[in-house]
Design a protein around this motif. Structure first.
Motif, mmCIF file in Angstrom:
data_model
loop_
_atom_site.group_PDB
_atom_site.id
_atom_site.type_symbol
_atom_site.label_atom_id
_atom_site.label_comp_id
_atom_site.label_asym_id
_atom_site.label_seq_id
_atom_site.Cartn_x
_atom_site.Cartn_y
_atom_site.Cartn_z
ATOM 1 N N ARG A 161 50.902 38.716 39.026
ATOM 2 C CA ARG A 161 49.474 38.408 38.885
ATOM 3 C C ARG A 161 48.612 39.619 39.206
ATOM 4 O O ARG A 161 47.632 39.908 38.505
ATOM 5 N N ARG A 165 45.940 41.479 36.635
ATOM 6 C CA ARG A 165 44.525 41.602 37.020
ATOM 7 C C ARG A 165 44.086 43.067 36.989
ATOM 8 O O ARG A 165 42.990 43.384 36.512
ATOM 9 N N TYR A 177 39.630 37.493 36.010
ATOM 10 C CA TYR A 177 40.363 36.464 36.752
ATOM 11 C C TYR A 177 39.334 35.510 37.356
ATOM 12 O O TYR A 177 38.298 35.943 37.860
ATOM 13 N N GLU A 179 38.820 31.382 39.443
ATOM 14 C CA GLU A 179 39.428 30.254 40.147
ATOM 15 C C GLU A 179 38.480 29.055 40.094
ATOM 16 O O GLU A 179 37.285 29.191 40.381
ATOM 17 N N VAL A 186 42.745 25.734 44.270
ATOM 18 C CA VAL A 186 42.050 26.327 43.127
ATOM 19 C C VAL A 186 43.007 26.400 41.954
ATOM 20 O O VAL A 186 44.224 26.554 42.129
ATOM 21 N N PRO A 188 43.892 28.789 39.196
ATOM 22 C CA PRO A 188 43.652 30.189 38.848
ATOM 23 C C PRO A 188 43.791 30.423 37.352
ATOM 24 O O PRO A 188 44.660 29.833 36.695
ATOM 25 N N TYR A 190 42.404 33.025 33.650
ATOM 26 C CA TYR A 190 41.917 34.260 33.042
ATOM 27 C C TYR A 190 40.936 33.929 31.917
ATOM 28 O O TYR A 190 41.120 32.956 31.177
ATOM 29 N N VAL A 235 44.756 28.889 32.223
ATOM 30 C CA VAL A 235 44.825 28.605 33.662
ATOM 31 C C VAL A 235 46.192 28.049 34.035
ATOM 32 O O VAL A 235 46.982 27.656 33.180
#
Length: 443
Positions: A161, A165, A177, A179, A186, A188, A190, A235
């Motif tokens: 990850r 990022r 990125y 959340e 959360v 997570p 993109y 996600v």
């Protein structure tokens, strides 16, 4: 009304047979493919469905490892791999052995990550970003067969990850990125906008299945998305990524977390709410249309392939008869992968048949999916009686006349689960269809 829709369905189905591999009679003459590999005969229905059954042979004798390797190779066109790196790594792996698979992919990832850092330090941003992306995916490959209690798992997943990022920060526009708060954790994900104009653009929300990390979805299709002027979103949902380690497993109402992500996405000014599409692969082929039943903000649905009833589908899979004795007879790679799938559904890893009951309620009603819907399925997967039955059931009930079923063929190198081995063809079919669906709603 129903009669009109049924006529449309019949026309669509006929065109599918004629344009994706010839008539069923000609399909039935398919025999063997290159390198002495015997492929599934598209005219011959299979009573069971194994998603990890390779329809051609790539390198390994172990079926699960070979299917996985072929799926990984599909990421080459989207900057996730290089053929030379991938095949060198495969050449060092002991066939079917989970530990060997893990060690070799992580070793390759370490090598690429070090090279990426050197490129970045010298100001070579494009080279650094490309190497970071491949290193990210090699780390991701390394954890595919890691069991939940492996002490390396969180660290290696974190490296994957972090590298994506960092690569994203070097892109133009950048890959962002984000959340989304959800039930005490959360989700997570993109987001990458199509361009820097600030104008609302069509958006593809990519949704994965039972073994997915958000990083997988980036490499599955993202570059093709912005090439066509679409924003990209992906996600980790409950059951995916590292969320099961936080107690968030797959649940029948997957539409709830998906709609929470849509809340976030549609607040962005770059997203045109009239051209918002969701594309689900594998288990996502049930999650996305289920969400479209409840959330009218999804304007088009695409799936590879439709999962109308997951319990019914799982009952035809090898997991339904994988007793503890059978499980222990598997090669370690396959054994670990199967255990991990059970873990993601909150099923005890020595009770693999429990996956059937755990999928009860993972359903959708095609009659209530009113937006244009594309069903896309590889011929090898479509050879399963249950897979085919669910596609035809779905098509017969979908009310929108712009819905289509397309079966991609062996001769196109696009026959397996998720059409993972030919991302170009997958993207061409998907985006050509979306462009047609959205052509009268553009700004």
């Amino acid at each position: 009304m129903y009669g009109r829709v049924l006529r449309v369905v019949i026309m669509v189905l006929c065109s599918v047979v004629l344009t994706t591999g010839g008539s069923r009679a000609s399909q039935a003459t398919e025999k063997k493919k290159s390198s002495g590999t015997e492929a599934v005969n598209p005219g011959e229905k299979k009573s069971d469905f194994d998603a990890h059954d390779p329809t051609v042979r790539y390198h390994f004798k172990d079926n699960d490892m070979d299917w996985t390797f072929g799926f990984l190779l599909g990421n080459t066109s989207n900057h996730g791999m290089e053929i030379g790196e991938a095949y060198y790594t495969a050449s060092q792996i002991k066939d079917g052995e989970a530990a060997s698979w893990q060690a070799e992919w992580i070793r390759m990832a370490d090598r690429l990550a070090a090279r990426a850092e050197k490129s970045l330090n010298k100001g070579h941003k494009v080279s650094a970003a490309r190497q970071m992306q491949r290193a990210s995916y090699y780390y991701r490959a390394g954890i595919i067969s890691m069991l939940p209690d492996d002490p390396r798992l969180n660290e290696v997943a974190g490296r994957s990850r972090t590298l994506l990022r960092k690569a994203g920060e070097l892109m133009d526009p950048p890959l962002e990125y984000f959340e989304v708060p959800f039930e005490g954790v959360v989700l997570p994900g993109y987001f990458r906008k199509a361009d820097k104009s600030g104008k609302p653009r069509p958006t593809l929300f990519m949704v994965g299945g039972g073994e997915t990390f958000a990083e997988d979805l980036w490499f599955h299709i993202a570059p093709q998305t912005f090439e066509r002027g679409y924003n990209f979103v992906a996600v980790d949902l409950p059951g995916q990524g590292l969320l099961p380690w936080k107690g968030k497993y797959f649940r029948p109402a997957m539409n709830i977390p998906i709609s929470a992500v849509i809340d976030y996405v549609l607040k962005r000014t770059e997203v045109d709410p009239l051209r918002f599409a969701a594309y689900g692969i594998s288990g996502g082929g049930g999650f996305v249309p289920q969400t479209a039943m409840h959330d009218s903000r999804i304007k088009a649905v695409a799936v590879t392939a439709a999962v109308v009833d997951a319990e019914r589908l799982f009952s035809t899979m090898p997991v339904a008869t994988t007793t503890p004795g059978v499980l222990e007879g598997f090669a370690s790679f396959h054994r670990n992968v199967v255990k991990l799938v059970a873990f993601r559904w909150g099923v005890k890893m020595d009770n693999i048949p429990g996956l059937v009951a755990a999928n009860k309620g993972f359903t959708f009603d095609p009659a209530k999916v009113t937006v244009p819907t594309l069903l896309l399925v590889g011929a090898g997967e479509y050879a399963s009686k249950e897979v085919q039955r669910q596609q035809l059931e779905c098509m017969a009930k979908l009310p929108n006349s712009n819905s289509k079923l397309i079966v991609t063929g062996f001769e196109d190198g696009a026959s397996s689960h998720c059409i993972g081995e030919n991302r170009s063809l997958m993207g061409e079919i998907l985006f050509d269809w979306l462009d047609e669906v959205f052509k009268d709603t553009g700004r």
